[in-house]
Motif scaffolding. Structure first.
Motif, PDB file in Angstrom:
ATOM      1  N   GLY A 119      -7.857  36.116  88.368  1.00 21.06           N
ATOM      2  CA  GLY A 119      -6.423  36.543  88.865  1.00 21.06           C
ATOM      3  C   GLY A 119      -6.577  37.970  89.324  1.00 21.06           C
ATOM      4  N   ILE A 120      -5.620  38.410  89.911  1.00 25.24           N
ATOM      5  CA  ILE A 120      -5.457  39.849  90.531  1.00 25.24           C
ATOM      6  C   ILE A 120      -4.122  40.365  90.123  1.00 25.24           C
ATOM      7  CG2 ILE A 120      -6.952  39.233  92.333  1.00 25.24           C
ATOM      8  CD1 ILE A 120      -4.525  39.559  94.280  1.00 25.24           C
ATOM      9  N   TYR A 121      -3.962  41.632  90.438  1.00 25.14           N
ATOM     10  CA  TYR A 121      -2.811  42.461  90.597  1.00 25.14           C
ATOM     11  C   TYR A 121      -2.568  42.778  91.994  1.00 25.14           C
ATOM     12  CZ  TYR A 121      -3.294  42.910  85.374  1.00 25.14           C
ATOM     13  OH  TYR A 121      -3.538  42.584  84.312  1.00 25.14           O
ATOM     14  N   TYR A 122      -1.108  42.641  92.569  1.00 23.63           N
ATOM     15  CA  TYR A 122      -1.010  43.110  93.565  1.00 23.63           C
ATOM     16  C   TYR A 122       0.047  44.256  93.637  1.00 23.63           C
ATOM     17  CZ  TYR A 122       2.740  39.633  94.108  1.00 23.63           C
ATOM     18  OH  TYR A 122       3.886  38.854  93.980  1.00 23.63           O
ATOM     19  N   GLN A 123       0.102  45.189  94.412  1.00 21.85           N
ATOM     20  CA  GLN A 123       0.915  46.608  94.321  1.00 21.85           C
ATOM     21  C   GLN A 123       1.634  46.530  95.577  1.00 21.85           C
ATOM     22  OE1 GLN A 123      -1.914  49.135  91.797  1.00 21.85           O
ATOM     23  NE2 GLN A 123       0.118  50.086  92.118  1.00 21.85           N
ATOM     24  N   LYS A 132      -1.884  35.166  88.643  1.00 20.61           N
ATOM     25  CA  LYS A 132      -2.785  34.465  87.963  1.00 20.61           C
ATOM     26  C   LYS A 132      -3.188  33.124  88.781  1.00 20.61           C
ATOM     27  CE  LYS A 132      -0.911  35.278  83.238  1.00 20.61           C
ATOM     28  NZ  LYS A 132      -0.446  34.751  82.095  1.00 20.61           N
ATOM     29  N   LEU A 133      -4.433  32.763  88.536  1.00 21.31           N
ATOM     30  CA  LEU A 133      -5.039  31.397  88.978  1.00 21.31           C
ATOM     31  C   LEU A 133      -4.345  30.122  88.166  1.00 21.31           C
ATOM     32  CD1 LEU A 133      -8.705  32.257  89.790  1.00 21.31           C
ATOM     33  CD2 LEU A 133      -6.457  32.626  91.158  1.00 21.31           C
ATOM     34  N   SER A 134      -4.362  29.135  88.805  1.00 18.17           N
ATOM     35  CA  SER A 134      -3.745  28.151  88.223  1.00 18.17           C
ATOM     36  C   SER A 134      -4.132  27.620  86.773  1.00 18.17           C
ATOM     37  CB  SER A 134      -3.619  26.958  88.992  1.00 18.17           C
ATOM     38  OG  SER A 134      -4.928  26.525  89.524  1.00 18.17           O
ATOM     39  N   LYS A 135      -5.360  27.839  86.556  1.00 13.98           N
ATOM     40  CA  LYS A 135      -6.065  27.273  85.307  1.00 13.98           C
ATOM     41  C   LYS A 135      -7.439  27.875  84.918  1.00 13.98           C
ATOM     42  CE  LYS A 135      -5.951  22.945  86.830  1.00 13.98           C
ATOM     43  NZ  LYS A 135      -5.811  21.657  87.050  1.00 13.98           N
ATOM     44  N   ASN A 136      -7.927  27.714  83.564  1.00 10.38           N
ATOM     45  CA  ASN A 136      -9.136  28.041  83.266  1.00 10.38           C
ATOM     46  C   ASN A 136      -9.869  26.725  83.365  1.00 10.38           C
ATOM     47  OD1 ASN A 136      -8.292  30.747  82.558  1.00 10.38           O
ATOM     48  ND2 ASN A 136      -8.088  29.969  80.579  1.00 10.38           N
ATOM     49  N   LYS A 137     -11.009  26.679  84.167  1.00 15.51           N
ATOM     50  CA  LYS A 137     -11.715  25.499  84.505  1.00 15.51           C
ATOM     51  C   LYS A 137     -13.255  26.069  85.076  1.00 15.51           C
ATOM     52  CE  LYS A 137     -11.296  20.944  87.088  1.00 15.51           C
ATOM     53  NZ  LYS A 137     -11.440  20.437  86.152  1.00 15.51           N
ATOM     54  N   LEU A 138     -14.002  24.911  84.727  1.00 15.00           N
ATOM     55  CA  LEU A 138     -15.357  24.911  85.297  1.00 15.00           C
ATOM     56  C   LEU A 138     -15.323  23.642  86.357  1.00 15.00           C
ATOM     57  CD1 LEU A 138     -18.016  26.024  85.649  1.00 15.00           C
ATOM     58  CD2 LEU A 138     -18.960  24.604  83.649  1.00 15.00           C
ATOM     59  N   TYR A 139     -15.369  23.873  87.567  1.00 12.59           N
ATOM     60  CA  TYR A 139     -15.532  22.853  88.458  1.00 12.59           C
ATOM     61  C   TYR A 139     -17.008  22.237  88.767  1.00 12.59           C
ATOM     62  CZ  TYR A 139     -10.795  23.928  89.824  1.00 12.59           C
ATOM     63  OH  TYR A 139      -9.608  24.045  89.868  1.00 12.59           O
ATOM     64  N   SER A 161      -3.243  28.873  94.334  1.00 12.87           N
ATOM     65  CA  SER A 161      -3.660  29.524  93.273  1.00 12.87           C
ATOM     66  C   SER A 161      -4.915  28.989  92.690  1.00 12.87           C
ATOM     67  CB  SER A 161      -2.568  30.068  92.272  1.00 12.87           C
ATOM     68  OG  SER A 161      -2.120  28.941  91.560  1.00 12.87           O
ATOM     69  N   LYS A 162      -5.504  28.020  93.042  1.00 11.08           N
ATOM     70  CA  LYS A 162      -6.487  27.335  92.552  1.00 11.08           C
ATOM     71  C   LYS A 162      -7.784  28.262  92.104  1.00 11.08           C
ATOM     72  CE  LYS A 162      -5.329  22.678  93.650  1.00 11.08           C
ATOM     73  NZ  LYS A 162      -5.601  21.316  94.604  1.00 11.08           N
ATOM     74  N   ILE A 163      -8.297  28.956  93.561  1.00  8.16           N
ATOM     75  CA  ILE A 163      -9.282  29.718  93.301  1.00  8.16           C
ATOM     76  C   ILE A 163      -8.819  31.023  93.828  1.00  8.16           C
ATOM     77  CG2 ILE A 163     -11.031  28.205  93.018  1.00  8.16           C
ATOM     78  CD1 ILE A 163     -11.784  28.892  96.070  1.00  8.16           C
ATOM     79  N   PHE A 164      -7.845  31.131  94.991  1.00  8.72           N
ATOM     80  CA  PHE A 164      -7.307  32.027  95.764  1.00  8.72           C
ATOM     81  C   PHE A 164      -8.220  32.138  97.000  1.00  8.72           C
ATOM     82  CE2 PHE A 164      -6.023  36.575  96.575  1.00  8.72           C
ATOM     83  CZ  PHE A 164      -4.912  36.298  97.166  1.00  8.72           C
ATOM     84  N   VAL A 165      -7.959  32.743  98.163  1.00  3.44           N
ATOM     85  CA  VAL A 165      -8.639  32.649  99.109  1.00  3.44           C
ATOM     86  C   VAL A 165      -9.322  33.830  99.490  1.00  3.44           C
ATOM     87  CG1 VAL A 165      -7.062  31.049 100.891  1.00  3.44           C
ATOM     88  CG2 VAL A 165      -6.664  33.726 100.812  1.00  3.44           C
ATOM     89  N   LEU A 211     -10.933  31.569  85.813  1.00  6.10           N
ATOM     90  CA  LEU A 211     -10.184  31.962  84.808  1.00  6.10           C
ATOM     91  C   LEU A 211      -8.737  32.549  85.192  1.00  6.10           C
ATOM     92  CD1 LEU A 211     -12.898  34.129  82.731  1.00  6.10           C
ATOM     93  CD2 LEU A 211     -12.189  32.094  82.233  1.00  6.10           C
ATOM     94  N   SER A 212      -7.629  32.112  84.552  1.00  5.93           N
ATOM     95  CA  SER A 212      -6.495  32.188  85.051  1.00  5.93           C
ATOM     96  C   SER A 212      -5.912  33.643  85.112  1.00  5.93           C
ATOM     97  CB  SER A 212      -5.304  31.513  84.130  1.00  5.93           C
ATOM     98  OG  SER A 212      -3.999  31.712  84.431  1.00  5.93           O
ATOM     99  N   ALA A 213      -6.212  34.345  83.939  1.00  7.23           N
ATOM    100  CA  ALA A 213      -5.891  35.890  83.676  1.00  7.23           C
ATOM    101  C   ALA A 213      -6.348  36.713  84.825  1.00  7.23           C
ATOM    102  CB  ALA A 213      -6.224  36.486  82.310  1.00  7.23           C
ATOM    103  N   ALA A 214      -5.543  37.772  84.995  1.00  4.03           N
ATOM    104  CA  ALA A 214      -6.078  38.783  86.208  1.00  4.03           C
ATOM    105  C   ALA A 214      -7.230  39.743  85.760  1.00  4.03           C
ATOM    106  CB  ALA A 214      -4.886  39.556  86.555  1.00  4.03           C
ATOM    107  N   ASN A 215      -8.122  39.909  86.433  1.00  3.42           N
ATOM    108  CA  ASN A 215      -9.187  40.897  86.389  1.00  3.42           C
ATOM    109  C   ASN A 215      -8.450  42.029  86.939  1.00  3.42           C
ATOM    110  OD1 ASN A 215     -11.550  42.098  85.605  1.00  3.42           O
ATOM    111  ND2 ASN A 215     -12.944  41.086  87.220  1.00  3.42           N
ATOM    112  N   GLY A 216      -9.206  43.356  86.803  1.00  4.76           N
ATOM    113  CA  GLY A 216      -8.583  44.217  87.257  1.00  4.76           C
ATOM    114  C   GLY A 216      -8.524  44.676  88.691  1.00  4.76           C
TER     115      GLY A 216
END
Length: 335
Positions: A119-123, A132-139, A161-165, A211-216
């Motif tokens: 995931g990301i942060y947008y300002q 956030k991305l939709s889920k924690n997953k290994l495809y 939000s699956k992987i974001f573009v 990984l759903s959570a935002a990286n920095g």
């Protein structure tokens, strides 16, 4: 260098970014994972960007500058990738910035995957919002084939939000990126080039981890620095034409080509319509929206959309698009 650390390349395309470039570069120089190379590609800037880059190379020898005539972000990214020597590669836009653990978070979580998306942060002005991305997953490979058909659009016509573009919420194995870079650069896309970039990536990998959570990563929206310029019907049609050509060149199934073509057409159309509403006087905006809605490629894409799989918001948009209700669309977006 610590044991088992691998070099990571970070590519930054730069064009007239003097307002934000120092912030971006400093955030990369401050990374907790230090074994990186920073490849800054100056795309013919006419402001003070090059001087800022030179100042930073005096302070941090990990920064490498590549200069070229102005040719757009695709060509700048291509030069950066072709000069990357790291085992992994990440991307940062010059008007954005990252937290100090941005690269470390990628590296410690990617494992054996070919790509890691987070995931990301947008300002937007004073707001810092987590996406956030939709889920924690290994495809795995079979799941990636399905993912490549629907990773672009969400059920509300927003970006999925699956992987974001984007390129910049991911870290990639460099060998995978180098494999697709010539095909990516061939068309020199000016809109949604990162969506096409990741379409090529998805069709050339065996695994992707999310990984759903935002990286920095902080994606910064600043209206005063808008670089997209005026978007008319000609530029819309040219963008769609390039996407159509691109999908034909890819060695994937017809159904996958259709999805990337139709989904990107819808995202292009929605982006243009939104831009017209926010950038043009009312009647001019409505006339421009009507021109988009009458494009054959848009009408064809609308026909393939599954009404029942859309959210309420998506259903409303689809109905208004199919009705060619440019005035109502204007009101919907403007409110």
């Amino acid at each position: 260098m610590a044991v088992n650390q691998e070099l990571i390349s970070v590519v930054i395309p730069v064009y007239n970014a003097e307002k934000f470039l120092s912030r971006c570069l400093q955030s990369l120089c401050n990374q907790s994972y230090e074994y990186i190379e920073i490849l800054a590609v100056d795309d013919g800037s006419t402001d003070g960007s090059l001087n800022i880059l030179k100042e930073f190379t005096e302070k941090d020898k990990r920064i490498k500058i590549y200069r070229k005539e102005n040719g757009g972000v695709t060509s700048a990214v291509t030069i950066g990738v072709k000069n990357a020597t790291g085992a992994y590669i990440a991307f940062v836009d010059s008007d954005d910035y990252v937290d100090c653990d941005f690269i470390e978070n990628f590296y410690k979580n990617i494992g054996d995957a070919d790509v890691l998306a987070m995931g990301i942060y947008y300002q937007d002005r004073d707001k810092n919002i987590e996406f956030k991305l939709s889920k924690n997953k290994l495809y795995n490979k079979s799941e990636i084939i399905r993912l490549s058909k629907n990773y672009v659009c969400s059920s509300s016509w927003g970006m999925s939000s699956k992987i974001f573009v984007a390129r910049w919420n991911k870290m990639y194995k460099t060998q995978v990126v180098k494999k697709i870079i010539d095909l990516y650069s061939e068309l020199n896309l000016t809109h949604f080039e990162d969506s096409y970039f990741n379409f090529l990536i998805l069709n050339n990998i065996n695994s992707i981890k999310t990984l759903s959570a935002a990286n920095g990563y902080h994606y910064c929206i600043d209206s005063s620095s808008m670089t997209r310029g005026y978007k008319d019907l000609y530029s819309f049609n040219e963008a769609i034409k390039k996407i159509c050509i691109a999908s034909r060149k890819c060695e994937v199934s017809l159904s996958t080509k259709c999805f990337i073509h139709y989904d990107l057409t819808i995202l292009f159309a929605w982006e243009y319509v939104t831009y017209f509403v926010n950038a043009l006087p009312k009647q001019e905006a409505i006339n421009s929206i009507a021109a988009i809605l009458n494009c054959e490629c848009v009408k064809l894409s609308l026909k393939r959309m599954n009404f029942f799989k859309l959210s309420l918001n998506g259903k409303v948009k689809l109905i208004l698009f199919r009705m060619k209700a440019s005035g109502l669309l204007y009101k919907l977006i403007k409110k």
